[in-house]
Design an enzyme around this catalytic site. Structure first.
Site, mmCIF file in Angstrom:
data_model
loop_
_atom_site.group_PDB
_atom_site.id
_atom_site.type_symbol
_atom_site.label_atom_id
_atom_site.label_comp_id
_atom_site.label_asym_id
_atom_site.label_seq_id
_atom_site.Cartn_x
_atom_site.Cartn_y
_atom_site.Cartn_z
ATOM 1 N N CYS A 1 45.129 -55.366 4.889
ATOM 2 C CA CYS A 1 45.437 -53.976 4.569
ATOM 3 C C CYS A 1 45.919 -53.354 5.864
ATOM 4 C CB CYS A 1 44.204 -53.248 4.048
ATOM 5 S SG CYS A 1 44.461 -51.465 3.851
ATOM 6 N N CYS B 1 44.718 -49.382 6.212
ATOM 7 C CA CYS B 1 43.310 -48.984 6.404
ATOM 8 C C CYS B 1 42.433 -50.226 6.338
ATOM 9 C CB CYS B 1 42.873 -47.899 5.426
ATOM 10 S SG CYS B 1 43.271 -48.186 3.696
ATOM 11 N N SER B 2 41.719 -50.442 5.244
ATOM 12 C CA SER B 2 40.785 -51.564 5.210
ATOM 13 C C SER B 2 40.546 -52.055 3.795
ATOM 14 C CB SER B 2 39.448 -51.132 5.808
ATOM 15 O OG SER B 2 38.935 -50.038 5.059
ATOM 16 N N CYS B 3 41.505 -51.855 2.891
ATOM 17 C CA CYS B 3 41.296 -52.208 1.485
ATOM 18 C C CYS B 3 40.901 -53.677 1.352
ATOM 19 C CB CYS B 3 42.561 -51.907 0.685
ATOM 20 S SG CYS B 3 42.945 -50.139 0.719
#
Lengths: 211, 219
Positions: A112, A115-117
């Site tokens: 991702c 962000c941090s999906c």
């Protein structure tokens, strides 16, 4: 690490950056509790669920089942959420899980960049490296370099496919079943499935190797 | 927005550092931040896109030098202040000074925990037929909105192929700004590595993003 973005808070040089953060986090929880927004016991329960119920073992069970049950594997690749929804023991997945299969011709890897999906329900909370700048910046441009950081090498002509998770769709890599596991049970196979193999930054453990 | 959070393809951040047997949380406060963000979101104080927008609008030097959960904390605090759920005075005092503001879904208590552990649903009925079908060539628009978007910079202007159609989903660009869900068709679009990174790029590389229809033009 001493920069502090909110200007109303006076930096106390007697504390380390970390302990100041800890104090601020505690203060916020106090305020949210006093204002009647949250019940601390409910926060405890969220944390406990992540610590005990949700983790890569969920994904490992799904992968092991796909390795042993061709009909399930087909259903999983067609509609990941629906197929996993049929497994009573793994039921927290939402409606947008896409399972992507590694083959001798193609290796999949998930990132991702924004962000941090991450598929929390299948793999638990993401590791620090997944959320950090080196992985997020390089995975889409130099995935083989990133894999080298993990000690992973791929054949030169193998296609590498990077899935940048930029919406609420989540991706899970279905790694190739290790050789030498003929006749193994789902439970035995699940032991070989590593978290990184389901992100695409690693492979399943080899039979007999220490995990 | 063209913030430092949009990292795909940037150089100079160094090696990935896997951490063998990393703990779930490195500090106890990280778990409290995670739980507070989940709880206040589930209580209706904000949606997931708004919370991402607050994190990515942190000043670049703060974003880059803060640990992951520190970013979550700073974004949460600022968002709750700006939305009127708490005041700067309360944050400075470390205590509530006024009664709370009503939450859309009420107080987050134990009865709500199971609900937050199940992943949210973002699919919505289609307001119009899909413009693109699987196999279509599409160009990612060269757009640079100053507000939240999920179209990463590294694909803008490039041509890719529609590979999957996920149906209509909540449009983050609208939802983040609290302008409604504005559902849009969502596609997986795959790009050739050499198109994105030039002749020196890895010839075996393909990269896909999940692109909402307003991000795409026919190519």
């Amino acid at each position: 690490m001493s920069q502090n973005h909110d200007h109303h808070h006076h930096h106390d040089h007697d504390h380390s950056e970390l302990s100041e953060t800890e104090l601020r986090v505690r203060a916020l929880e106090t305020i949210l509790t006093e204002k009647g927004y949250v019940e601390p016991a409910a926060l405890d329960a969220i944390i406990q669920a992540y610590e005990t119920k949700i983790g890569p073992h969920n994904g490992a069970r799904v992968v092991a089942k796909a390795w042993t049950d061709p009909a399930f594997k087909q259903a999983l690749l067609e509609d990941g959420s629906k197929a996993i929804g049929t497994l009573g023991h793994v039921s927290r997945v939402g409606d947008h899980l896409v399972v992507v299969e590694n083959t001798p011709a193609r290796h999949n890897m998930v990132v991702c960049t924004l962000c941090s999906c991450y598929p929390w329900e299948m793999l638990g909370l993401p590791p620090v490296w997944y959320k950090a700048a080196p992985y997020r910046s390089r995975a889409v441009k130099d995935p083989r370099g990133v894999l080298a950081d993990f000690g992973v090498g791929l054949p030169k002509d193998m296609e590498i496919r990077v899935w940048d998770s930029t919406a609420e769709t989540r991706f899970l890599v279905l790694p190739m079943r290790p050789e030498g596991t003929e006749g193994w049970s789902e439970e035995q196979l699940a032991e070989l499935v590593t978290r990184d193999s389901m992100i695409g930054t690693g492979f399943p453990s080899k039979p007999g190797a220490p995990s | 927005m063209n913030g430092v959070h949009d990292m795909g393809g940037m150089d100079g951040f160094g090696k990935v550092e896997p951490e063998p047997n990393e703990p779930m949380f490195h500090e106890e406060w990280e778990s409290r931040v995670l739980a507070m963000v989940r709880a206040m979101g589930a209580a209706g104080a904000f949606n997931i896109d708004t919370s991402r927008f607050y994190r990515e609008t942190l000043p670049p030097h703060v974003y880059l030098s803060s640990s992951y959960y520190k970013k979550w904390f700073l974004g949460l605090e600022e968002m709750l202040i700006e939305k009127g759920y708490l005041s700067r005075e309360e944050v400075a005092a470390g205590h509530a000074m006024q009664p709370g503001k009503a939450l859309k879904h009420g107080k987050f208590d134990l009865a709500n925990v199971e609900r937050v552990m199940v992943r949210g649903k973002f699919a919505r009925p289609a307001p119009a037929p899909a413009k693109f079908k699987i196999g279509d060539r599409v160009r990612a628009k060269n757009i640079h909105p100053t507000t939240h978007t999920r179209l990463p910079r590294y694909v803008r202007g490039h041509v890719g192929v529609v590979e999957l159609n996920h149906g209509c989903h909540v449009f983050p660009d609208s939802a983040a700004m609290e302008l409604g869900e504005n559902p849009q068709w969502l596609y997986t679009v795959v790009f050739d590595g050499n198109d994105l990174w030039g002749a020196d790029g890895d010839p075996t590389l393909k990269v896909s993003i999940d692109a909402f229809e307003p991000y795409l033009d026919p190519a």
